[in-house]
Scaffold this motif. Structure first.
Motif, mmCIF file in Angstrom:
data_model
loop_
_atom_site.group_PDB
_atom_site.id
_atom_site.type_symbol
_atom_site.label_atom_id
_atom_site.label_comp_id
_atom_site.label_asym_id
_atom_site.label_seq_id
_atom_site.Cartn_x
_atom_site.Cartn_y
_atom_site.Cartn_z
ATOM 1 N N SER A 57 3.212 16.587 3.949
ATOM 2 C CA SER A 57 2.841 16.144 2.674
ATOM 3 C C SER A 57 3.882 15.357 1.969
ATOM 4 C CB SER A 57 2.719 17.517 1.911
ATOM 5 O OG SER A 57 3.520 18.314 1.769
ATOM 6 N N LEU A 58 3.489 14.643 0.760
ATOM 7 C CA LEU A 58 4.479 13.749 -0.031
ATOM 8 C C LEU A 58 3.952 13.814 -1.387
ATOM 9 C CD1 LEU A 58 6.897 11.755 -0.014
ATOM 10 C CD2 LEU A 58 5.328 9.984 0.383
ATOM 11 N N SER A 59 4.876 14.369 -2.151
ATOM 12 C CA SER A 59 4.267 14.372 -3.873
ATOM 13 C C SER A 59 5.043 13.451 -4.381
ATOM 14 C CB SER A 59 4.538 15.969 -4.264
ATOM 15 O OG SER A 59 3.725 16.845 -3.488
ATOM 16 N N MET A 60 4.406 12.311 -5.266
ATOM 17 C CA MET A 60 4.703 11.536 -6.021
ATOM 18 C C MET A 60 4.496 11.291 -7.251
ATOM 19 S SD MET A 60 6.987 10.122 -3.543
ATOM 20 C CE MET A 60 7.390 8.776 -4.309
ATOM 21 N N PRO B 188 2.283 5.238 0.660
ATOM 22 C CA PRO B 188 2.717 6.055 -0.257
ATOM 23 C C PRO B 188 4.336 5.775 -0.536
ATOM 24 C CG PRO B 188 2.705 7.270 1.720
ATOM 25 C CD PRO B 188 2.475 5.913 2.251
ATOM 26 N N ALA B 189 4.500 4.739 -0.920
ATOM 27 C CA ALA B 189 6.014 4.297 -1.048
ATOM 28 C C ALA B 189 6.380 4.497 -2.340
ATOM 29 C CB ALA B 189 6.356 2.959 -0.711
ATOM 30 N N PRO B 190 7.739 4.933 -2.657
ATOM 31 C CA PRO B 190 7.971 4.949 -4.293
ATOM 32 C C PRO B 190 8.619 3.861 -4.952
ATOM 33 C CG PRO B 190 9.697 5.986 -2.684
ATOM 34 C CD PRO B 190 8.400 5.847 -1.799
ATOM 35 N N ARG C 47 2.465 0.760 -10.170
ATOM 36 C CA ARG C 47 3.724 1.641 -9.271
ATOM 37 C C ARG C 47 4.090 0.627 -8.140
ATOM 38 N NH1 ARG C 47 6.113 4.671 -12.174
ATOM 39 N NH2 ARG C 47 6.814 5.768 -10.031
ATOM 40 N N GLY C 48 3.769 -0.741 -8.121
ATOM 41 C CA GLY C 48 4.239 -1.578 -7.233
ATOM 42 C C GLY C 48 4.076 -3.248 -7.760
ATOM 43 N N ALA C 49 4.743 -4.068 -6.967
ATOM 44 C CA ALA C 49 5.125 -5.310 -7.298
ATOM 45 C C ALA C 49 5.190 -6.171 -5.931
ATOM 46 C CB ALA C 49 6.033 -5.621 -8.361
ATOM 47 N N LEU C 50 5.172 -7.371 -6.059
ATOM 48 C CA LEU C 50 5.033 -8.164 -4.823
ATOM 49 C C LEU C 50 5.820 -9.638 -5.306
ATOM 50 C CD1 LEU C 50 4.233 -8.301 -1.723
ATOM 51 C CD2 LEU C 50 2.433 -10.024 -2.675
ATOM 52 N N ASP C 51 6.867 -9.823 -4.555
ATOM 53 C CA ASP C 51 7.533 -11.077 -4.705
ATOM 54 C C ASP C 51 7.799 -11.951 -3.643
ATOM 55 O OD1 ASP C 51 10.280 -12.137 -6.679
ATOM 56 O OD2 ASP C 51 10.730 -12.192 -4.709
ATOM 57 N N VAL C 52 7.936 -13.286 -4.011
ATOM 58 C CA VAL C 52 7.962 -14.375 -2.957
ATOM 59 C C VAL C 52 9.084 -15.239 -3.481
ATOM 60 C CG1 VAL C 52 6.826 -16.310 -1.962
ATOM 61 C CG2 VAL C 52 5.385 -14.431 -2.390
ATOM 62 N N LYS D 127 8.463 -6.418 -1.501
ATOM 63 C CA LYS D 127 7.554 -5.469 -1.989
ATOM 64 C C LYS D 127 8.328 -4.157 -2.614
ATOM 65 C CE LYS D 127 4.961 -2.680 0.310
ATOM 66 N NZ LYS D 127 5.044 -1.316 -0.325
ATOM 67 N N ILE D 128 7.959 -3.876 -3.811
ATOM 68 C CA ILE D 128 8.429 -2.548 -4.291
ATOM 69 C C ILE D 128 7.411 -1.728 -4.544
ATOM 70 C CG2 ILE D 128 10.618 -3.302 -5.227
ATOM 71 C CD1 ILE D 128 9.448 -3.415 -8.016
ATOM 72 N N GLY D 129 7.629 -0.336 -4.304
ATOM 73 C CA GLY D 129 6.563 0.623 -4.872
ATOM 74 C C GLY D 129 5.216 0.606 -3.451
ATOM 75 N N ARG D 130 4.175 0.632 -3.895
ATOM 76 C CA ARG D 130 3.072 0.829 -3.171
ATOM 77 C C ARG D 130 1.805 -0.151 -3.304
ATOM 78 N NH1 ARG D 130 -0.980 4.179 -5.226
ATOM 79 N NH2 ARG D 130 -1.780 4.469 -3.142
ATOM 80 N N ALA D 131 1.346 -0.433 -2.301
ATOM 81 C CA ALA D 131 0.106 -1.201 -2.553
ATOM 82 C C ALA D 131 -1.046 -0.050 -2.778
ATOM 83 C CB ALA D 131 -0.333 -1.773 -0.973
ATOM 84 N N ASP D 132 -2.230 -0.566 -3.002
ATOM 85 C CA ASP D 132 -3.299 0.164 -3.578
ATOM 86 C C ASP D 132 -3.888 0.948 -2.275
ATOM 87 O OD1 ASP D 132 -2.934 -0.051 -6.092
ATOM 88 O OD2 ASP D 132 -4.319 -1.692 -6.307
ATOM 89 N N SER D 133 -3.278 1.775 -1.370
ATOM 90 C CA SER D 133 -3.711 1.875 -0.055
ATOM 91 C C SER D 133 -3.129 3.684 0.194
ATOM 92 C CB SER D 133 -3.367 1.270 1.076
ATOM 93 O OG SER D 133 -3.564 1.625 2.172
#
Length: 1018
Positions: free
Chosen positions: A110-113, A793-795, A306-311, A783-789
Motif C-alpha cells: 500500500s501507498l498513502s499519498m 502513484p509517484a509523489p 500533482r504532476g507536470a511534463l517538460d520537454v 515528468k514530476i509527480g504522477r499521470a492520471d493513472s
C-alpha cells in the motif's frame, strides 16, 4: 533395369520400421512437398519479424523482453485534499485489511499519498489475471457501508501493469512544414487530450488506458471576497449553494400538441461565466438580489495538479498509452498508429501571427485587403469567429501566397517513446543473428562435405525448421522476445547435426557403391539410412527434450524468464526431427537420384558430331571440374555475405579488413579441426598408454572451472580467502537477467519531500535543458509527480526523465545501419544542397557519437554530470523497461536496495539515514547512487479548533472544518456540460485571502446565530 524404388536383382529389403516409413514417403513425394510448402507459407505468415505479406494470419506476439513482473492488480482510491496521514488511517488501512481476504492474494503493498491511496495486490502466479479482477470487484462491492469515509469510492486499476506503458507522446503546435509553432495554451492542449484524443485512442484494439500528464485542467473558479461576505452578510455556504443551484437541466415529460408529441426539456446548464455571475445568493434589503458577482470574481483557472511534463525545458502536455495485459504489444502499437492517423484530421488548428516580423498596421492593411476581421495583439486568444475567418483564409490559399508573418499552427501528436522501435530493433538483431548462424553453418557444411547437393539439402533444413517453430509458438501462445528467440538460435546446431548425420550416411553408401562398381540406388540408400539412424535420432532428441523438463517446472520470475527459451528450443528440436525424417529424405532423393555418369555419357554423345575428335573430351572434363568451380563460387559468395552481415571489426574498418578477418577465423577453426582429426588416433593411443596421467588433465580442468565459477576459496579446502589465488579466482558475478540496451535511459532523482510543484518543475527544467545540450542525446522529456493513472502513484518529489540517445551509427526505422556517400579525397561525407547526407549503399556509415564516447556508459556519465544540481539526489543507471520490471518485482526503482521496517516513521527515518551513511562508505558502491527515501519531511500547518470556543458560538466541529476546507481548498460545486466536455466548478476564497498564515487566521466561520467568527477566535 530397375526403378529408384525397386531393388536390383538378388537384393532384399527389410521393410520394417523407419525403412517402411521412408519407402512410404518416397512414394508420396508430391504430398510431402505440398505439406512442406504449406508449412513454409504458414511459417512466413506467423513469423514475428514484421515481414510484409498479404497472408491473413496473425503473427506471434512480440515484445522486447519477457514480462517478469508479479501477477498484480491495483486498487486506487481518490480522496482529494486529504493529507497522507488521514489517507493512511481512514482509507489505506481499512481497505488493505479488507482486501487481504481475496482468494489467491500472497502480498499486499500500500501507498498513502496526498489525496489518494494506492494498494497493489500480488496474486499467486497460477491465478488467472481476469479471474483475480472479478474477485476484487466482488470484495469491493461487499464492503460494509462504514468501512471507508463518505464520498470515497475505490476503483480497480486498468487491466494492465506498469510494464504495459508502450507509447508516450506530447501535443505540440506545428506549421505545415512540421516545425514547432506556438499559439496554444496548456489548458487548450489538455482539453484536446482529455475530450478528444483519449476517447479516440481507447477504441484501438489492445489499448487499456490513455492517461494524461502535464498542462492544466480548466475549471470555473468562484473566488469569494471575505470582506464582501461581511458587507453583504452572506456566508460561504450560501454562495456555494447558489452556484450549485444555477447549474441544472431538467426533463418535464412530454406533451401532445396538434397530434404531435413534444418532449419537454428545461435547459439550465452553465455555458459561460456570466451564467454563474448572475446566480442569486439571497435577497438583500428592499428585495434587491445579491448575486455571485457582488461577492466574488468568476473566471477560468487551472485545477490543482500533482504532476507536470517538460520537454527540453519547456512545459508540455502529453499522455501515456498502456497495452492490455496479454495482448501483443507491437500489434497494439500498430493499431494505435492506425487510430492516430484517423484522428489526426480532426485535431484543431489556429492562425498564428509572428508579431516579431510585422506590425499591427501591416496586419490591419492585410486584413482590410483580404476582407478579414481585424486581429488584436492577442490574436490566438480572440473569439472563434475571428480565428475561424483567418484559419479559413489560410486553408483556402496556397502557402506561397501567405505572408511571412502569418502561419497555420495545427496540433500534432508527437511520440517521444515508442516501444515498437525497440521491439523491431531487438527482433531485427535476432533476425540478423539467425541469418549469421545459417550462413556460418552453410559455410562449414560446404567446406566439410564439399558436396553441393548435400550442402544444399542440409542448408534447406535451417529456414524451414525455424519457420515451423514459429507455428508452434503461435499455437502455444509463446511470446517472441529476446529470450525466446535466443532459444531458437541455440538450437541451430541441432538442426544441422540431424541433417549432416543423415546426409553423411547417404554419402557413405554412395561412395561405397561407386568403389564396388555397383549402381547407386538413392531410394534404397535413403531407406537404409532411415533404418540405421531413425531410432538413434529420436533417442538423441528425446534425451535433449527430457533434460529441459526441470526448466518447464520453474515458477515465479525464473519460470517467466527461462520458460520461453525452453519452449522454443523444444519446438525447434521437434520440428528438426520431424523434417529430418520427412522432408530431408525426399529432398535428398531428388538431389541424388540423377546419375552423373549417364549425364556425362549423354553429353559426350551429343558433342561427338559437333566438335573435332581431339576436343571431344573437353566438355566431359569441364563437367567434372564444374562441381569444384561451383563449390568455390558458393564458398566465396557465402563468405562475403557473412563478413558484410557480421562486420566483426565494425563498419568503419571497411570491406576488405572484415572479409580478411572472417576468412582468417574460418581457416583457423577449420585448420584446428583438421589437425585434431589427423592427430586423433595417435593421441588416443598415447592417452590409452598413459591412462593415469591423462586422467589428471580433465580433473584439473574441472577444478579450474569450479574455481572460476564459484571462487577458489569455496572449491579448494583450507585455502584462505585472503590468499593470492583466492583474489585471482573470486568467482563469477551473478546476474538474474542482463540489462537490454534499450537505446534510452530513465533518470530518476528525487528532491526533498517539502518541495512545491513550482520548485520541482524549475529543477526539472534546468536538468532537461542541461541534458538536451549533450550532442549524443536525441530527446529529453521529464515528468514530476504522477499521470492520471492508477499505475503511476509517484509523489511530486520524484523526477522521471526519459532520455533517448542517438545510435552510434545512423540507422533506418528498423535499426538497420545506413550508408552514405563518402569522398575519399576530402575525407568527408558528401551532402546535398540542404546539408543532408546522401544515402549510398557503397558508402560509409555515419557515426553520430563524439570521439571520446565509446559506449552508452560514457553517455550516462555525461548525463550524470549535466544533471547535478543542489538539493537533488543522484540516481542509478536505469532504462525504461528495466525500471518498470524492478518496480513491479520489488517496489523499488533500483536493481539493489534494502527494505526497512520500524514501529514509527521517526524511527524509520533515523534508521534509513544511518544505513545511507554506512553504505556510502562501503567498497564497490558508488556513493552518489545511495539515497534513502525520505519518509518524514513534509511540513504541516496544523489547525486545531478549541472545542470550548466553538461550543460557545453554537458550532460543531464539522461546521468549522467544512468552512476551513471550502475557504482554502475549495468546494466542488458541480460540473458544467458543454457538449462532450465537462469542467468542474470550484468555490473558495481569493488567493490573497488564503496564501499566508495571517490570511488563514481570518477565515470566516458562519454561526447558527447568523454572524461570522474569524477562525483565529476559534
Amino acid at each position: 533395369m530397375t526403378t529408384p524404388l525397386q531393388p536390383e536383382a538378388g537384393q532384399t529389403e527389410n521393410q520394417q520400421g523407419f525403412g517402411r516409413f521412408m519407402a512410404l514417403l518416397l512414394q508420396q513425394k508430391l504430398l510431402v512437398l505440398l505439406a512442406s510448402v504449406i508449412l513454409l507459407v504458414v511459417g512466413i505468415g506467423v513469423a514475428p519479424f514484421g515481414w510484409q505479406h498479404q497472408l491473413p494470419l496473425k503473427p506471434v506476439a512480440v515484445d522486447a523482453i519477457p514480462n517478469l513482473g508479479e501477477n498484480q492488480q491495483i486498487v486506487f482510491a481518490d480522496w482529494p485534499g486529504r493529507s497522507p496521514q488521514d489517507v493512511e488511517d481512514q482509507l489505506t488501512y481499512p481497505l488493505s485489511s479488507a482486501l487481504m481476504g481475496v482468494p489467491g492474494v500472497k502480498d499486499v503493498r500500500s501507498l498513502s499519498m496526498f489525496g489518494f491511496s494506492s494498494i497493489a495486490l500480488i496474486f499467486e502466479d497460477n491465478i488467472e489475471f481476469y479471474w483475480a479482477r472479478s474477485r476484487i470487484l466482488e470484495k469491493l462491492a461487499s464492503l460494509p457501508a462504514d468501512t471507508l469515509p463518505p464520498g470515497v469510492q475505490p476503483a480497480l486499476g486498468p487491466d494492465a501493469t506498469g510494464l504495459g506503458q508502450i507509447f508516450w507522446y506530447t501535443l505540440e503546435g506545428q506549421d505545415p512544414q512540421g516545425k514547432p509553432a506556438g499559439g496554444w495554451r496548456l489548458d487548450e492542449l489538455r482539453a484536446i487530450q482529455d475530450w478528444y484524443l483519449r476517447s479516440g485512442l481507447l477504441t484501438a484494439e489492445g489499448i487499456s488506458e490513455v492517461a494524461a500528464i502535464g498542462g492544466y485542467q480548466r475549471e470555473y473558479q468562484i473566488e469569494v471576497d471575505a470582506n464582501l461576505l461581511r458587507l453583504f452578510e452572506v456566508t460561504l455556504e450560501q454562495v456555494t449553494a447558489a452556484v450549485m443551484a444555477a447549474n441544472l437541466d431538467v426533463s418535464a415529460g412530454s406533451r401532445e400538441l396538434n397530434g404531435v408529441e413534444y418532449l419537454i426539456r428545461g435547459q439550465g446548464f452553465v455555458k459561460q461565466l456570466a451564467d454563474l455571475e448572475q446566480a442569486v445568493v439571497r435577497l438583500g434589503p428592499d428585495n434587491v438580489p445579491i448575486r455571485v458577482q457582488d461577492v466574488a470574481k468568476v473566471n477560468f483557472g487551472p485545477a490543482p495538479r500533482r504532476g507536470a511534463l517538460d520537454v527540453a525545458g519547456a512545459e508540455a502536455v502529453g499522455a501515456v498509452v498502456t497495452v492490455r495485459e496479454g495482448y501483443n504489444p507491437r500489434q497494439a502499437i500498430a493499431n494505435l498508429q492506425t487510430r492516430i492517423s484517423e484522428l489526426r484530421a480532426g485535431l484543431p488548428a489556429k492562425a498564428v501571427i509572428n508579431w516579431a516580423d510585422t506590425s499591427l498596421a501591416q496586419v490591419s492593411d492585410f486584413a482590410a485587403l483580404q476582407q478579414l476581421p481585424l486581429p488584436g495583439t492577442q490574436f490566438t486568444e480572440q473569439s472563434d469567429s475571428v480565428q475561424h475567418a483567418w484559419r479559413n483564409w489560410l486553408q483556402q490559399h496556397p502557402q506561397q501566397s501567405w505572408p511571412q508573418w502569418l502561419s497555420l499552427s495545427k496540433v500534432e501528436l508527437v511520440p517521444f517513446y515508442d516501444r515498437s522501435l525497440l521491439i523491431d530493433e531487438t527482433v531485427a538483431t535476432l533476425e540478423t543473428t539467425l541469418a549469421l548462424q545459417i550462413l556460418l553453418t552453410t559455410l562449414v557444411v560446404l567446406v566439410v562435405l564439399w558436396q553441393f547437393r548435400a550442402a544444399l539439402a542440409v542448408s534447406l533444413m535451417l529456414p524451414v525448421t525455424v519457420l515451423a517453430s514459429f507455428i508452434l509458438m503461435r499455437y502455444f501462445q509463446v511470446e517472441a522476445n529476446i529470450v525466446a528467440l535466443a532459444g531458437i538460435a541455440i538450437a541451430i546446431g541441432t538442426i544441422v547435426d540431424l541433417g549432416i548425420i543423415f546426409t553423411e550416411n547417404l554419402l557413405q553408401q554412395r561412395q561405397s557403391a561407386l568403389q564396388q562398381g555397383l549402381r547407386f540406388n538413392a531410394a534404397l540408400a535413403i531407406q537404409q539410412a532411415g533404418r540405421e539412424l531413425g531410432s538413434a535420432l529420436l533417442t538423441a532428441i528425446s534425451t535433449t527434450v527430457i533434460s529441459f523438463l526441470p526448466v518447464f517446472a520453474m515458477t515465479g520470475a525464473e519460470g517467466k524468464l527461462f520458460g520461453p527459451l525452453a519452449y522454443t528450443k523444444t519446438f525447434v528440436l521437434l520440428a528438426a526431427v520431424l523434417l529430418a525424417v520427412t522432408l530431408l529424405p525426399v529432398v535428398l532423393y531428388w538431389l541424388f537420384a540423377a546419375q552423373p555418369a549417364r549425364l556425362r555419357a549423354l553429353l559426350a554423345q551429343k558433342c561427338r558430331g559437333l566438335i573435332p575428335q581431339r576436343l571431344q573430351a573437353v566438355p566431359t572434363m569441364l563437367l567434372r571440374r564444374a562441381h569444384g568451380l561451383l563449390m568455390m563460387v558458393l564458398l566465396l559468395s557465402v563468405l562475403v555475405w557473412l563478413s558484410q552481415l557480421w562486420l566483426p571489426l565494425g563498419p568503419g574498418a571497411g570491406f576488405w579488413q572484415n572479409l580478411l578477418l572472417v576468412s582468417g577465423l574460418l581457416l583457423l577453426v577449420l585448420a584446428a579441426f583438421w589437425l585434431f582429426w589427423r592427430l586423433y588416433l595417435p593421441l588416443l593411443r598415447l592417452f590409452l598408454r598413459f591412462k593415469l596421467p591423462f586422467l589428471l588433465l580433465p580433473l584439473l580442468v574441472v577444478l579450474t572451472g569450479l574455481s572460476i565459477w564459484l571462487g577458489a576459496a569455496r572449491v579448494i579446502p583450507g585455502l584462505s580467502a585472503e590468499s593470492q589465488l583466492a583474489h585471482r579466482f573470486p568467482g563469477l558475478s551473478r546476474e538474474f537477467m542482463p540489462a537490454l540496451d534499450e537505446g534510452a535511459f530513465l533518470l530518476m532523482p528525487t528532491v526533498m519531500p517539502h518541495a512545491a510543484i513550482s520548485e520541482a518543475l524549475s529543477i526539472l527544467q534546468q536538468q532537461d535543458q542541461a541534458i538536451a545540450a549533450i550532442p549524443e542525446v536525441k530527446t529529453v522529456v521529464g515528468k514530476i509527480g504522477r499521470a492520471d493513472s492508477a499505475l503511476d502513484p509517484a509523489p511530486l518529489s520524484m523526477i522521471e526523465t526519459l532520455i533517448q540517445y542517438h545510435s552510434e551509427y545512423k540507422t533506418d526505422a528498423r535499426g538497420k545501419r545506413l550508408y552514405f556517400k563518402y569522398d575519399r579525397q576530402t575525407d568527408s561525407f558528401v551532402r546535398d544542397s540542404d546539408g543532408e547526407l546522401i544515402i549510398d549503399p557503397r558508402g560509409r556509415p555515419y557515426r553520430q557519437w563524439r570521439e571520446h564516447i565509446k559506449s552508452p556508459d560514457d553517455i550516462w556519465q555525461e548525463i550524470v554530470q549535466a544533471a547535478q544540481l543542489p538539493g537533488v539526489t543522484s540516481a542509478p543507471k536505469l532504462q525504461p523497461i528495466e525500471t518498470r520490471l524492478l518496480m513491479l518485482q520489488t517496489g523499488m526503482r533500483a536493481a539493489m536496495g534494502i527494505k526497512l521496517q520500524a514501529p514509527d516513521l521517526a524511527t524509520l527515518e533515523q534508521i534509513a539515514l544511518a544505513f545511507e551513511a554506512a553504505l556510502r562508505d562501503a567498497p564497490a558502491i558508488s556513493p552518489l547512487t545511495v539515497n534513502a527515501d525520505r519518509v518524514v519531511g513534509q511540513p504541516y500547518l496544523i489547525v486545531t479548533p478549541n472545542r470550548q470556543q466553538i461550543a460557545r458560538h453554537g458550532l460543531s466541529m464539522q461546521q468549522v472544518q467544512q468552512s476551513l476546507s471550502t475557504a482554502l481548498a475549495g468546494m466542488d460545486a458541480g460540473r458544467t456540460v458543454e457538449g462532450r466536455e465537462r469542467y468542474p466548478i470550484r468555490v473558495r476564497y481569493q488567493r490573497e485571502q488564503r496564501d499566508s498564515l495571517e490570511a488563514i487566521a481570518q477565515v470566516l466561520v458562519a454561526t447558527p446565530a447568523g454572524y461570522s467568527v474569524p477562525l483565529i477566535e476559534l
